[in-house]
Motif scaffolding. Sequence first.
Motif, mmCIF file in Angstrom:
data_model
loop_
_atom_site.group_PDB
_atom_site.id
_atom_site.type_symbol
_atom_site.label_atom_id
_atom_site.label_comp_id
_atom_site.label_asym_id
_atom_site.label_seq_id
_atom_site.Cartn_x
_atom_site.Cartn_y
_atom_site.Cartn_z
ATOM 1 N N ARG A 80 -39.896 -22.159 -78.254
ATOM 2 C CA ARG A 80 -38.588 -21.520 -78.375
ATOM 3 C C ARG A 80 -38.714 -20.088 -78.881
ATOM 4 O O ARG A 80 -38.032 -19.171 -78.396
ATOM 5 N N GLY A 81 -39.627 -19.867 -79.832
ATOM 6 C CA GLY A 81 -39.837 -18.518 -80.332
ATOM 7 C C GLY A 81 -40.392 -17.586 -79.267
ATOM 8 O O GLY A 81 -39.934 -16.446 -79.116
ATOM 9 N N VAL A 82 -41.383 -18.075 -78.502
ATOM 10 C CA VAL A 82 -41.955 -17.260 -77.423
ATOM 11 C C VAL A 82 -40.885 -16.949 -76.388
ATOM 12 O O VAL A 82 -40.732 -15.796 -75.943
ATOM 13 N N GLU A 83 -40.133 -17.974 -75.988
ATOM 14 C CA GLU A 83 -39.141 -17.772 -74.926
ATOM 15 C C GLU A 83 -38.057 -16.797 -75.354
ATOM 16 O O GLU A 83 -37.631 -15.934 -74.572
ATOM 17 N N ASP A 84 -37.594 -16.916 -76.586
ATOM 18 C CA ASP A 84 -36.518 -16.034 -77.034
ATOM 19 C C ASP A 84 -36.941 -14.572 -77.002
ATOM 20 O O ASP A 84 -36.213 -13.704 -76.510
#
Length: 333
Positions: A80-84
């Motif tokens: 989720r952190g990478v995607e955001d």
Amino acid sequence: MPASVKDVAALAGVSSSTVSNYLNHPHVLGDSSRERVRDAIERLGYVPNESARQLRAGSSKALALILLDAWLPYFHELSRGVEDVTREGGWSLFFSNSNRDGAQERRNIDMFEAHRVQGIIIYPLDDVVPRLEQLADRGIRSVVVGPIPASTKVASVLFDDTGGGRLAGEHLLSIGRRRILFLGNPAVSQSNDRLAGLRAAVADSTATVEVLDVPHLATEDGMEAGARIAALAPADRPDAIFAANDMVALGVLTQLVRHGIRVPDDIALVGFDDVDQAHQSVVPLTSVRQPGYEIGRAAGAALLQQLADPAAAPPAMTPFAAELIVRESTVGR
């Protein structure tokens, strides 16, 4: 059958190259041509094949994330952190799972190279740096989440796993525990670092550390280990367990509770990662917090930084610090 460029060109009364220019270089067309092509696209419901266009151009706005074990909650937060952060930069992100399989890990890297992604973020099983350095020479930059050998071409985002293990060990010593069992996987470097930190913490004490290997660091592994511990005579059981991640710890906790073994009175229990399930469990779990979402964002930002300035050296990053979150599984109510 989906509409094609030729269909759009025929309806608009222009050549296929004019439609291609509309899609890729609209500024070279006059107002009349642009309007005819746009109207034809809307009437036909034409959707450009972005993958094909990018392959023809030899580049893309695509990045890849290769996870070690996508089913573990920690990797959900990391993803989720990478995607955001990559979405904020206007990039598309593709995911794959190596499933703790070195051959699959290599196939995933090969697949993304073939699809001409511009960058890769990977939480690896094996030493992938030589392969990633080859990709860097071909214009594909990368970031490893975890420790790597020194490299002038590959960036890494680190967490202080050894420090986390030390915090867990110091805490168990502080509550009087002296027979500590560590549950981990020796094939995973982070697990080994957590064990090293535990051993460093108890080195000058009377405490002992025993090790039980678990193959997948999953809840089921913890349940199997917990059943083995419950089958021991009370005098032969450890008085504390430190698991290499929360899912293993929660599996152990399930078995201890089922067999009437009191946590923490009989056995204190510490996990690692501090995923949501840690505080949601029937006995809230003491855990070493590893901020997966923030680590994912840092990895994404490091990759975008390299892509913005390909000639620059990979960014040097300060390791994320460990934090011990103390709950009822070690200190009771």
